[in-house]
Scaffold this motif. Structure first.
Motif, PDB file in Angstrom:
ATOM      1  N   ARG A  25       0.824  -1.207   0.000  1.00 56.81           N
ATOM      2  CA  ARG A  25       0.000   0.000   0.000  1.00 56.81           C
ATOM      3  C   ARG A  25       0.859   1.259   0.000  1.00 56.81           C
ATOM      4  O   ARG A  25       0.520   2.252  -0.634  1.00 56.81           O
ATOM      5  CB  ARG A  25      -0.907  -0.037   1.239  1.00 56.81           C
ATOM      6  CG  ARG A  25      -1.819   1.132   1.371  1.00 56.81           C
ATOM      7  CD  ARG A  25      -2.739   0.929   2.551  1.00 56.81           C
ATOM      8  NE  ARG A  25      -3.351   2.164   2.969  1.00 56.81           N
ATOM      9  CZ  ARG A  25      -3.873   2.371   4.144  1.00 56.81           C
ATOM     10  NH1 ARG A  25      -3.876   1.426   5.045  1.00 56.81           N
ATOM     11  NH2 ARG A  25      -4.405   3.523   4.443  1.00 56.81           N
ATOM     12  N   TYR A  26       1.989   1.218   0.731  1.00 52.53           N
ATOM     13  CA  TYR A  26       2.766   2.445   0.928  1.00 52.53           C
ATOM     14  C   TYR A  26       3.794   2.726  -0.159  1.00 52.53           C
ATOM     15  O   TYR A  26       4.155   3.889  -0.361  1.00 52.53           O
ATOM     16  CB  TYR A  26       3.420   2.442   2.316  1.00 52.53           C
ATOM     17  CG  TYR A  26       2.509   3.102   3.332  1.00 52.53           C
ATOM     18  CD1 TYR A  26       2.759   4.392   3.786  1.00 52.53           C
ATOM     19  CD2 TYR A  26       1.375   2.456   3.795  1.00 52.53           C
ATOM     20  CE1 TYR A  26       1.915   5.012   4.690  1.00 52.53           C
ATOM     21  CE2 TYR A  26       0.521   3.061   4.703  1.00 52.53           C
ATOM     22  CZ  TYR A  26       0.790   4.334   5.147  1.00 52.53           C
ATOM     23  OH  TYR A  26      -0.053   4.955   6.029  1.00 52.53           O
ATOM     24  N   ILE A  29       2.268   5.120  -2.481  1.00 51.80           N
ATOM     25  CA  ILE A  29       2.094   6.411  -1.798  1.00 51.80           C
ATOM     26  C   ILE A  29       3.410   7.187  -1.825  1.00 51.80           C
ATOM     27  O   ILE A  29       3.449   8.367  -2.177  1.00 51.80           O
ATOM     28  CB  ILE A  29       1.609   6.190  -0.350  1.00 51.80           C
ATOM     29  CG1 ILE A  29       0.172   5.663  -0.337  1.00 51.80           C
ATOM     30  CG2 ILE A  29       1.742   7.473   0.471  1.00 51.80           C
ATOM     31  CD1 ILE A  29      -0.291   5.154   1.018  1.00 51.80           C
ATOM     32  N   ASP A 131      -3.110   7.945   1.492  1.00 50.55           N
ATOM     33  CA  ASP A 131      -3.718   7.194   0.382  1.00 50.55           C
ATOM     34  C   ASP A 131      -4.030   8.072  -0.831  1.00 50.55           C
ATOM     35  O   ASP A 131      -4.114   7.564  -1.949  1.00 50.55           O
ATOM     36  CB  ASP A 131      -4.994   6.477   0.828  1.00 50.55           C
ATOM     37  CG  ASP A 131      -4.705   5.122   1.438  1.00 50.55           C
ATOM     38  OD1 ASP A 131      -3.692   4.495   1.064  1.00 50.55           O
ATOM     39  OD2 ASP A 131      -5.497   4.684   2.293  1.00 50.55           O
ATOM     40  N   ARG A 134      -1.616   7.562  -3.755  1.00 53.92           N
ATOM     41  CA  ARG A 134      -1.456   6.284  -4.464  1.00 53.92           C
ATOM     42  C   ARG A 134      -1.693   6.463  -5.959  1.00 53.92           C
ATOM     43  O   ARG A 134      -1.055   5.811  -6.778  1.00 53.92           O
ATOM     44  CB  ARG A 134      -2.429   5.247  -3.901  1.00 53.92           C
ATOM     45  CG  ARG A 134      -2.027   4.800  -2.521  1.00 53.92           C
ATOM     46  CD  ARG A 134      -2.962   3.804  -1.975  1.00 53.92           C
ATOM     47  NE  ARG A 134      -2.723   2.541  -2.662  1.00 53.92           N
ATOM     48  CZ  ARG A 134      -3.344   1.438  -2.369  1.00 53.92           C
ATOM     49  NH1 ARG A 134      -4.246   1.420  -1.430  1.00 53.92           N
ATOM     50  NH2 ARG A 134      -3.071   0.331  -3.025  1.00 53.92           N
TER      51      ARG A 134
END
Length: 140
Positions: A25-26, A29, A131, A134
Motif C-alpha cells: 500500500r505504501y 504512496i 492514500d 497512491r
C-alpha cells in the motif's frame, strides 16, 4: 505558530502511529509524493506489526520523534486507524517548538494533531491522507 511552507525538494516524513503500514500500500504512496518533487523519509518502524494492528507505543513514538528532531524533515504525514492517543505522553513537544514543521493527518491522527497544537501552539492540518498519493492527480 505556523510552520514554514513546504518547498519542492524538501523531505516529507511518513510514520504510522495508528495502523500497520503495508509495503504494498505504501510503496505507491511514497512514489506519488516523490513524483510531486518531494523527498520521502519513512519511519524505522513504519512496517512493524508488534501488536497486530500497529507497532508498540514506544516504536511508534520513536518514529514520530525521530522525524521531529530531523531538521531535514519539513512535514510529518500520517494516516488514521486506532491508537494514536497512546503516543501523546511520548511526543517530544519541546523539540517541535524548537523546529516547527507541518503535521498533516486525518481520522485517528486528530488526537496527535490536537495534542501538538495544545502543547505547542503549532497549527496542524487535518484532512489529507497518505492514500491520496497512491494515484496522484494534479489536485492532490
Amino acid at each position: 505558530m505556523i510552520a514554514p511552507r513546504l518547498q519542492l525538494g524538501q523531505t516529507v516524513g511518513i510514520v504510522s502511529p495508528s495502523h500497520v503500514a503495508n509495503p504494498d500500500r505504501y510503496v505507491p504512496i511514497i512514489s506519488g509524493i516523490q513524483s510531486k518533487g518531494f523527498r520521502v523519509k519513512i519511519g524505522k518502524n513504519l512496517y512493524k506489526n508488534t501488536y497486530g494492528y500497529a507497532a508498540s507505543e514506544q516504536e511508534r513514538a520513536d518514529d514520530i520523534n525521530s522525524m521531529i528532531i530531523d531538521s531535514s524533515v519539513r512535514m510529518i504525514f500520517f494516516g488514521g486507524g486506532e491508537g494514536g492517543n497512546e503516543l501523546l505522553p511520548w511526543i517530544d513537544y519541546d523539540a517541535i517548538v524548537k523546529d516547527p514543521k507541518i503535521f498533516l493527518s486525518y481520522s485517528d491522527g486528530t488526537s496527535i494533531l490536537n495534542a501538538v497544537y495544545c502543547e505547542t501552539g503549532l497549527e496542524t492540518y487535518y484532512g489529507q491522507t497518505p492514500d491520496n498519493y497512491r494515484a496522484v492527480q494534479d489536485y492532490t
